[in-house]
Design an enzyme around this catalytic site. Structure first.
Site, PDB file in Angstrom:
ATOM      1  N   TYR A   1       4.123  10.864 -10.525  1.00 30.19           N
ATOM      2  CA  TYR A   1       3.374   9.974  -9.495  1.00 30.19           C
ATOM      3  C   TYR A   1       2.452   9.266 -10.622  1.00 30.19           C
ATOM      4  O   TYR A   1       2.350   7.904 -10.413  1.00 30.19           O
ATOM      5  CB  TYR A   1       2.432  10.750  -8.686  1.00 30.19           C
ATOM      6  CG  TYR A   1       1.470  10.072  -7.855  1.00 30.19           C
ATOM      7  CD1 TYR A   1       2.105   9.229  -6.645  1.00 30.19           C
ATOM      8  CD2 TYR A   1       0.228   9.982  -8.142  1.00 30.19           C
ATOM      9  CE1 TYR A   1       0.903   8.549  -5.948  1.00 30.19           C
ATOM     10  CE2 TYR A   1      -0.800   9.182  -7.299  1.00 30.19           C
ATOM     11  CZ  TYR A   1      -0.614   8.704  -6.167  1.00 30.19           C
ATOM     12  OH  TYR A   1      -1.267   7.927  -5.499  1.00 30.19           O
TER      13      TYR A   1
ATOM     14  N   LYS B   1       2.898   4.831 -10.879  1.00 27.93           N
ATOM     15  CA  LYS B   1       1.704   4.009 -10.432  1.00 27.93           C
ATOM     16  C   LYS B   1       1.272   3.284 -11.734  1.00 27.93           C
ATOM     17  O   LYS B   1       0.998   2.033 -11.531  1.00 27.93           O
ATOM     18  CB  LYS B   1       0.407   4.944 -10.010  1.00 27.93           C
ATOM     19  CG  LYS B   1       0.816   5.314  -8.827  1.00 27.93           C
ATOM     20  CD  LYS B   1       0.773   4.322  -7.482  1.00 27.93           C
ATOM     21  CE  LYS B   1       0.615   4.929  -6.106  1.00 27.93           C
ATOM     22  NZ  LYS B   1       0.567   3.965  -5.075  1.00 27.93           N
TER      23      LYS B   1
ATOM     24  N   ASN C   1       0.927  -1.198   0.055  1.00 19.12           N
ATOM     25  CA  ASN C   1       0.125   0.008   0.007  1.00 19.12           C
ATOM     26  C   ASN C   1       0.761   1.152   0.021  1.00 19.12           C
ATOM     27  O   ASN C   1       0.372   2.399  -0.275  1.00 19.12           O
ATOM     28  CB  ASN C   1      -0.951  -0.105   1.461  1.00 19.12           C
ATOM     29  CG  ASN C   1      -1.541   1.378   1.447  1.00 19.12           C
ATOM     30  OD1 ASN C   1      -2.522   1.612   1.102  1.00 19.12           O
ATOM     31  ND2 ASN C   1      -0.980   1.890   2.647  1.00 19.12           N
TER      32      ASN C   1
END
Ligand SMILES: NC(=O)c1ccc[n+]([C@@H]2O[C@H](COP(=O)([O-])OP(=O)(O)OC[C@H]3O[C@@H](n4cnc5c(N)ncnc54)[C@H](OP(=O)(O)O)[C@@H]3O)[C@@H](O)[C@H]2O)c1
Length: 261
Positions: free
Chosen positions: A151, A155, A83
């Protein structure tokens, strides 16, 4: 529904607050033994990790030493929830692609990809022995053009990593899945010193005023942010034997923000 997670051993990274803490609580409520890894034990009373079967592991997972310490502590595990991740302050301040320097790109990839690569590599032998499950927490930033761009790019790589793991190790019994949250009501969104607070200040708005506009501006069909507990319930379901034939897939938890099929 009994998720059959009782007595399973689970590792959750980025576990002291936000979605990670909700995931820890979801597994603990099912009777699992959870190793909850973060740099600190959390700001809530009792560290927020107070359940008897939760072991807080303090480790910086962007370092090889931190990953080694977690792997040694946890031993063989049934479920790994990667996570850990987030947007760096430097990325927010950069103002766009041309403002993001090498150091910031590397920092973003350390936090959102390389830490997960290292944790997964360290725990994989034990996961294979137990025919386990990896759930990686990505972002809608992986699914569309996104600011900050470093980012979203990191991801997207994480989502691809999950698919590759599912393919390479599926024959040995490993399942790997991605959960892709949209805006989720964590401290990053509701604390004025979080990155959304910074966006609000940049727009010349109070945080409340800014947040009220988010669902419409981000096209969130349900009209509200997702609660961390809702995403955690999805993670627990995907890790459960009741979803034992699901692998390689990416599940949105975004209130309908992503419009493509
Ligand atoms: N919140 C959202 O709206 C949203 C949307 C899409 C995707 N996501 C993704 O969901 C995941 C969780 O997001 P969140 O908003 O819940 O995060 P968060 O509230 O910022 O919490 C991040 C967690 O990671 C830990 N952490 C940070 N750096 C670490 C490091 N170097 N080593 C070990 N632990 C570290 C933090 O604890 P310490 O500070 O104690 O280390 C904390 O427990 C992330 O991957 C994020 O990209 C979130």
């Amino acid at each position: 529904m009994d998720l059959q997670l009782k007595d399973k051993t689970v590792v959750v990274t980025g576990a002291s607050k936000g979605i990670g803490l909700a995931v820890v609580r979801a597994f603990a409520a099912e009777g699992a033994r959870v190793f909850a890894a973060a740099r600190t034990a959390g700001a809530e009373p009792g560290g927020g990790l107070g359940a008897p079967d939760v072991v807080a592991v303090q480790a910086d997972l962007t370092t090889p030493e931190g990953v080694r310490a977690l792997a040694e502590r946890a031993g063989d595990v049934d479920v790994l929830v990667n996570n850990l991740g987030g947007v760096l302050d430097a990325s927010m301040r950069a103002g766009g692609f041309l403002g993001i320097d090498d150091e910031t790109w590397l920092g973003t990839f350390q936090l959102n990809l390389f830490a997960t690569v290292r944790v997964t590599r360290a725990l994989l032998p034990g996961l294979l022995r137990r025919r386990g499950v990896v759930v990686n927490v990505s972002s809608i930033g992986a699914r569309a053009a996104f600011k900050p761009i470093d980012y979203g790019t990191a991801k997207a790589a994480l989502t691809n990593l999950t698919k590759g793991l599912a393919e390479e190790f599926g024959g040995q019994g490993l399942r790997a899945l991605t959960v892709t949250p949209g805006p989720t009501r964590t401290r990053n969104w509701i604390d004025s010193d979080g990155y959304v607070g910074e966006l609000a200040r940049a727009a010349g708005l109070e945080l409340d005023e800014f947040l009220a506009r988010v669902p419409e501006q981000m096209g969130i069909t349900t009209g509200r942010l997702t609660e961390p507990e809702e995403t955690a319930a999805l993670v627990a379901f995907l890790a459960s034997p009741v979803s034992g034939n699901l692998t390689g897939a990416d599940y949105l938890a975004d209130g309908g923000a992503i419009k493509t099929v």
